[in-house]
Scaffold this motif. Structure first.
Motif, PDB file in Angstrom:
ATOM      1  N   VAL A  82      27.181  54.854 -22.120  1.00 47.05           N
ATOM      2  CA  VAL A  82      25.986  55.449 -21.510  1.00 47.05           C
ATOM      3  C   VAL A  82      24.700  54.879 -22.088  1.00 47.05           C
ATOM      4  CG1 VAL A  82      27.157  57.593 -20.901  1.00 47.05           C
ATOM      5  CG2 VAL A  82      25.889  57.455 -23.047  1.00 47.05           C
ATOM      6  N   GLN A  83      24.801  54.125 -23.145  1.00 48.71           N
ATOM      7  CA  GLN A  83      23.610  53.576 -23.786  1.00 48.71           C
ATOM      8  C   GLN A  83      23.155  52.260 -23.169  1.00 48.71           C
ATOM      9  OE1 GLN A  83      25.012  53.630 -27.852  1.00 48.71           O
ATOM     10  NE2 GLN A  83      24.091  55.641 -28.186  1.00 48.71           N
ATOM     11  N   GLU A  84      23.739  51.884 -22.053  1.00 51.61           N
ATOM     12  CA  GLU A  84      23.316  50.690 -21.316  1.00 51.61           C
ATOM     13  C   GLU A  84      23.322  49.430 -22.181  1.00 51.61           C
ATOM     14  OE1 GLU A  84      23.003  50.679 -18.040  1.00 51.61           O
ATOM     15  OE2 GLU A  84      23.361  52.831 -18.003  1.00 51.61           O
ATOM     16  N   GLN A  85      24.352  49.289 -22.997  1.00 43.46           N
ATOM     17  CA  GLN A  85      24.523  48.068 -23.781  1.00 43.46           C
ATOM     18  C   GLN A  85      25.423  47.111 -23.011  1.00 43.46           C
ATOM     19  OE1 GLN A  85      25.947  48.905 -27.711  1.00 43.46           O
ATOM     20  NE2 GLN A  85      24.613  50.646 -27.959  1.00 43.46           N
ATOM     21  N   THR A  86      25.346  45.856 -23.353  1.00 44.66           N
ATOM     22  CA  THR A  86      26.273  44.910 -22.750  1.00 44.66           C
ATOM     23  C   THR A  86      27.676  45.239 -23.256  1.00 44.66           C
ATOM     24  OG1 THR A  86      26.077  43.316 -24.557  1.00 44.66           O
ATOM     25  CG2 THR A  86      24.526  43.081 -22.697  1.00 44.66           C
ATOM     26  N   PRO A  87      28.700  44.894 -22.494  1.00 41.74           N
ATOM     27  CA  PRO A  87      30.062  45.172 -22.952  1.00 41.74           C
ATOM     28  C   PRO A  87      30.363  44.562 -24.319  1.00 41.74           C
ATOM     29  CG  PRO A  87      30.097  44.610 -20.632  1.00 41.74           C
ATOM     30  CD  PRO A  87      28.685  44.358 -21.115  1.00 41.74           C
ATOM     31  N   SER A  88      29.925  43.323 -24.543  1.00 38.26           N
ATOM     32  CA  SER A  88      30.218  42.684 -25.833  1.00 38.26           C
ATOM     33  C   SER A  88      29.550  43.420 -26.988  1.00 38.26           C
ATOM     34  CB  SER A  88      29.791  41.219 -25.821  1.00 38.26           C
ATOM     35  OG  SER A  88      28.399  41.110 -25.606  1.00 38.26           O
ATOM     36  N   ARG A  89      28.356  43.902 -26.761  1.00 39.46           N
ATOM     37  CA  ARG A  89      27.649  44.641 -27.816  1.00 39.46           C
ATOM     38  C   ARG A  89      28.256  46.031 -28.006  1.00 39.46           C
ATOM     39  NH1 ARG A  89      23.045  43.884 -30.673  1.00 39.46           N
ATOM     40  NH2 ARG A  89      21.820  45.717 -31.233  1.00 39.46           N
ATOM     41  N   ALA A  90      28.686  46.628 -26.910  1.00 43.49           N
ATOM     42  CA  ALA A  90      29.230  47.984 -26.969  1.00 43.49           C
ATOM     43  C   ALA A  90      30.568  48.043 -27.710  1.00 43.49           C
ATOM     44  CB  ALA A  90      29.384  48.551 -25.565  1.00 43.49           C
ATOM     45  N   VAL A  91      31.417  47.040 -27.527  1.00 43.84           N
ATOM     46  CA  VAL A  91      32.743  47.081 -28.153  1.00 43.84           C
ATOM     47  C   VAL A  91      32.913  46.054 -29.273  1.00 43.84           C
ATOM     48  CG1 VAL A  91      33.817  48.023 -26.088  1.00 43.84           C
ATOM     49  CG2 VAL A  91      33.849  45.569 -26.456  1.00 43.84           C
ATOM     50  N   GLY A  92      31.910  45.229 -29.487  1.00 46.00           N
ATOM     51  CA  GLY A  92      31.994  44.188 -30.508  1.00 46.00           C
ATOM     52  C   GLY A  92      32.164  44.712 -31.921  1.00 46.00           C
ATOM     53  N   PHE A  93      31.770  45.966 -32.145  1.00 48.15           N
ATOM     54  CA  PHE A  93      31.901  46.539 -33.487  1.00 48.15           C
ATOM     55  C   PHE A  93      33.354  46.572 -33.947  1.00 48.15           C
ATOM     56  CE2 PHE A  93      32.780  50.170 -30.860  1.00 48.15           C
ATOM     57  CZ  PHE A  93      33.691  50.918 -31.591  1.00 48.15           C
ATOM     58  N   VAL A  94      34.292  46.600 -33.012  1.00 49.17           N
ATOM     59  CA  VAL A  94      35.716  46.666 -33.382  1.00 49.17           C
ATOM     60  C   VAL A  94      36.106  45.418 -34.164  1.00 49.17           C
ATOM     61  CG1 VAL A  94      38.090  46.825 -32.522  1.00 49.17           C
ATOM     62  CG2 VAL A  94      36.268  48.130 -31.401  1.00 49.17           C
ATOM     63  N   PHE A  95      35.656  44.258 -33.712  1.00 49.73           N
ATOM     64  CA  PHE A  95      35.995  43.006 -34.391  1.00 49.73           C
ATOM     65  C   PHE A  95      35.396  42.931 -35.790  1.00 49.73           C
ATOM     66  CE2 PHE A  95      36.295  41.854 -29.867  1.00 49.73           C
ATOM     67  CZ  PHE A  95      37.610  41.431 -29.833  1.00 49.73           C
TER      68      PHE A  95
END
Length: 183
Positions: A82-95
């Motif tokens: 919901v924070q309107e981030q790009t997908p890579s930025r939104a889930v990149g924290f996992v890596f």
């Protein structure tokens, strides 16, 4: 001692470190608030993010079970979606968890007390976690878009109804007496 056993002893430090890496994706003032405000009612986002991170660390180290991890992953990703981030930025924290683990175990890795096989297996589990996060992110975004479309359709339907009502009320009803007097 196996890799996951070593990391279980440091799970609180890992959760805090991963949370800090996640907060790096936010503006400084937002990150400061999310990090320092501990009251879950004053800071529901920060509380949910930290709790989700801690649950993911625990699940990852106890053995990756998709069904058990799913709720924690979804709680994190819903916020990111919901924070309107790009997908890579939104889930990149996992890596980023990979680099955190390598930093946390740098001495053990250099000293050969961690097998490369165990490290590779853990990093593969983290990759699986990242794929899960992307699936959850896409599902959340699809749901958000569907909700927006439904709201727009409802709003449009309301406008049509009002326009039709206005049109019907502005056209005078024919007077039956006048119709009979027409030759």
């Amino acid at each position: 001692m196996r890799l996951k056993e070593q990391l279980l002893l440091r799970k609180d430090d890992l959760a805090q470190g991963w949370f800090d890496l996640l907060l790096e994706t936010y503006p400084a003032e937002t990150a400061r608030f999310l990090r320092t405000e501990k009251n879950q009612f004053a800071n529901p986002v920060g509380s949910t993010l930290y709790r989700g991170i801690a649950e993911l660390v625990e699940a990852l180290l106890q053995g990756l079970n998709r069904d058990e991890i799913s709720p924690a992953m979804e709680s994190l990703v819903k916020i990111r979606a919901v924070q309107e981030q790009t997908p890579s930025r939104a889930v990149g924290f996992v890596f980023r968890l990979k680099e955190l683990i390598r930093q946390e175990l740098s001495e053990e890795i250099r000293g050969g007390r961690v097998s490369q096989e165990d490290l590779d297996r853990l990093e593969s589990d983290i990759d699986d976690l990242a794929l899960m996060s992307f699936d959850a992110f896409v599902a959340c975004r699809e749901k958000l878009h569907r909700l927006r479309i439904d709201q727009l359709a409802a709003r449009t339907q309301g406008w049509r109804h009002r326009a039709q009502t206005l049109t019907e009320s502005s056209v005078p009803e024919p007077d039956p007496a006048q119709e009979e007097s027409i030759p």
